[in-house]
Design an enzyme around this catalytic site. Structure first.
Site, PDB file in Angstrom:
ATOM      1  N   LYS A   1       8.971  15.665   0.491  1.00  0.00           N
ATOM      2  CA  LYS A   1      10.297  15.231   0.949  1.00  0.00           C
ATOM      3  C   LYS A   1      11.363  15.651  -0.050  1.00  0.00           C
ATOM      4  O   LYS A   1      11.205  15.431  -1.253  1.00  0.00           O
ATOM      5  CB  LYS A   1      10.328  13.703   1.086  1.00  0.00           C
ATOM      6  CG  LYS A   1       9.715  13.206   2.380  1.00  0.00           C
ATOM      7  CD  LYS A   1      10.076  11.745   2.622  1.00  0.00           C
ATOM      8  CE  LYS A   1       9.411  11.243   3.887  1.00  0.00           C
ATOM      9  NZ  LYS A   1       9.642   9.824   4.136  1.00  0.00           N
TER      10      LYS A   1
ATOM     11  N   HIS B   1      15.114  -2.871   3.681  1.00  0.00           N
ATOM     12  CA  HIS B   1      14.053  -2.901   2.655  1.00  0.00           C
ATOM     13  C   HIS B   1      14.113  -4.208   1.875  1.00  0.00           C
ATOM     14  O   HIS B   1      13.088  -4.829   1.590  1.00  0.00           O
ATOM     15  CB  HIS B   1      14.209  -1.731   1.664  1.00  0.00           C
ATOM     16  CG  HIS B   1      13.937  -0.380   2.244  1.00  0.00           C
ATOM     17  ND1 HIS B   1      14.778   0.697   2.060  1.00  0.00           N
ATOM     18  CD2 HIS B   1      12.911   0.081   2.993  1.00  0.00           C
ATOM     19  CE1 HIS B   1      14.277   1.763   2.668  1.00  0.00           C
ATOM     20  NE2 HIS B   1      13.150   1.412   3.240  1.00  0.00           N
TER      21      HIS B   1
ATOM     22  N   SER C   1      16.798   4.721   6.077  1.00  0.00           N
ATOM     23  CA  SER C   1      17.450   5.453   4.972  1.00  0.00           C
ATOM     24  C   SER C   1      18.069   6.760   5.457  1.00  0.00           C
ATOM     25  O   SER C   1      19.166   7.139   5.038  1.00  0.00           O
ATOM     26  CB  SER C   1      16.428   5.762   3.877  1.00  0.00           C
ATOM     27  OG  SER C   1      15.924   4.585   3.327  1.00  0.00           O
TER      28      SER C   1
ATOM     29  N   ARG D   1       9.875  -1.990  11.996  1.00  0.00           N
ATOM     30  CA  ARG D   1      11.127  -2.338  12.684  1.00  0.00           C
ATOM     31  C   ARG D   1      10.985  -2.287  14.193  1.00  0.00           C
ATOM     32  O   ARG D   1      11.537  -3.094  14.915  1.00  0.00           O
ATOM     33  CB  ARG D   1      12.242  -1.351  12.277  1.00  0.00           C
ATOM     34  CG  ARG D   1      12.638  -1.448  10.842  1.00  0.00           C
ATOM     35  CD  ARG D   1      13.330  -0.192  10.397  1.00  0.00           C
ATOM     36  NE  ARG D   1      12.434   0.953  10.529  1.00  0.00           N
ATOM     37  CZ  ARG D   1      12.698   2.189  10.145  1.00  0.00           C
ATOM     38  NH1 ARG D   1      13.865   2.463   9.621  1.00  0.00           N
ATOM     39  NH2 ARG D   1      11.825   3.153  10.281  1.00  0.00           N
TER      40      ARG D   1
HETATM   41  O1  PNS Z   1       9.067   5.080   3.132  1.00  0.00           O
HETATM   42  P1  PNS Z   1       8.018   6.039   3.621  1.00  0.00           P
HETATM   43  O2  PNS Z   1       8.425   7.449   3.331  1.00  0.00           O
HETATM   44  O3  PNS Z   1       7.672   5.818   5.069  1.00  0.00           O
HETATM   45  O4  PNS Z   1       6.686   5.719   2.760  1.00  0.00           O
HETATM   46  C1  PNS Z   1       5.501   6.472   2.964  1.00  0.00           C
HETATM   47  C2  PNS Z   1       4.522   6.180   1.795  1.00  0.00           C
HETATM   48  C3  PNS Z   1       5.195   6.460   0.483  1.00  0.00           C
HETATM   49  C4  PNS Z   1       4.119   4.724   1.841  1.00  0.00           C
HETATM   50  C5  PNS Z   1       3.251   7.068   1.971  1.00  0.00           C
HETATM   51  O5  PNS Z   1       3.643   8.420   2.083  1.00  0.00           O
HETATM   52  C6  PNS Z   1       2.292   6.917   0.787  1.00  0.00           C
HETATM   53  O6  PNS Z   1       1.589   5.944   0.707  1.00  0.00           O
HETATM   54  N1  PNS Z   1       2.300   7.914  -0.143  1.00  0.00           N
HETATM   55  C7  PNS Z   1       1.462   7.878  -1.322  1.00  0.00           C
HETATM   56  C8  PNS Z   1       0.318   8.913  -1.249  1.00  0.00           C
HETATM   57  C9  PNS Z   1      -0.804   8.396  -0.359  1.00  0.00           C
HETATM   58  O7  PNS Z   1      -1.525   7.490  -0.686  1.00  0.00           O
HETATM   59  N2  PNS Z   1      -0.913   9.035   0.822  1.00  0.00           N
HETATM   60  C10 PNS Z   1      -1.901   8.656   1.815  1.00  0.00           C
HETATM   61  C11 PNS Z   1      -1.365   7.534   2.712  1.00  0.00           C
HETATM   62  S1  PNS Z   1      -2.585   6.974   3.834  1.00  0.00           S
END
Ligand code: PNS
Length: 168
Positions: A42, A18, A130, A92
């Site tokens: 989560k 990250h 993670s 990645r």
């Molecule tokens: O590190 P992650 O868990 O892969 O991140 C995922 C994240 C947080 C980027 C995604 O779940 C997100 O954007 N959540 C915020 C709510 C939202 O906008 N959801 C629609 C995404 S298209």
């Protein structure tokens, strides 16, 4: 005009992968906001406050960097609120791309003013996630190559406490 990018994720915990992506983004944008998304789906090891504190300690030396929490609502709306031009995501491996592609197109539909930028971390972090860090740390493995010393300390605290509690 200040070019703002947001770097969203769960960051449970923030890894050196990250950080690598964050540093690359910081070299491109004037200001990079790390956005911890509080995702109720989560179950996280670290609370939002713990994650925020850990990340703040790591990125405070970068000009224009800050950490925010998205408690609820859409990332696309958040990007609009803070005037972000870009959403940064680390990719990645090819398998990451399917989900990222879908998410970026959806975010573009929700907010046409924001562009998702994919950045590849150093190849040494391609297998760092993670979830794997948590598992290895929980099982007593050495993860010091993959996380900042502050995060390592917190992982040790977390799992020592867990082990202590399970013995009582
Ligand atoms: O590190 P992650 O868990 O892969 O991140 C995922 C994240 C947080 C980027 C995604 O779940 C997100 O954007 N959540 C915020 C709510 C939202 O906008 N959801 C629609 C995404 S298209």
């Amino acid at each position: 005009m200040t070019q703002i990018a947001i770097y969203p994720g769960t960051f449970d915990p923030f890894t050196n992968g990250h950080l690598d992506v964050f540093e690359r983004a910081s070299n491109i944008f004037d200001s990079v906001v790390v956005v911890i998304a509080e995702n109720s789906r989560k179950n996280t090891l670290f609370s939002v406050d713990e994650r925020r504190e850990m990340i703040e300690k790591i990125i405070c030396r970068y000009p224009g960097a800050r950490v925010e929490v998205l408690h609820d609502g859409l990332l696309a709306d958040y990007a609009r609120q803070v005037g972000a031009k870009a959403i940064v995501r680390g990719v990645r491996q090819v398998k990451d791309f399917e989900y990222e592609f879908q998410m970026s197109l959806l975010n573009r539909q929700l907010n046409p003013d924001v562009t998702t930028v994919f950045l590849m971390p150093n190849v040494k972090y391609t297998y760092v996630a993670s979830s794997i860090i948590r598992e290895v740390a929980m099982l007593g493995g050495d993860v010091h190559n993959f996380v900042h010393p502050n995060v390592l300390e917190k992982l040790h605290e977390k799992y020592n406490v867990c082990k202590g509690q399970s013995n009582t």
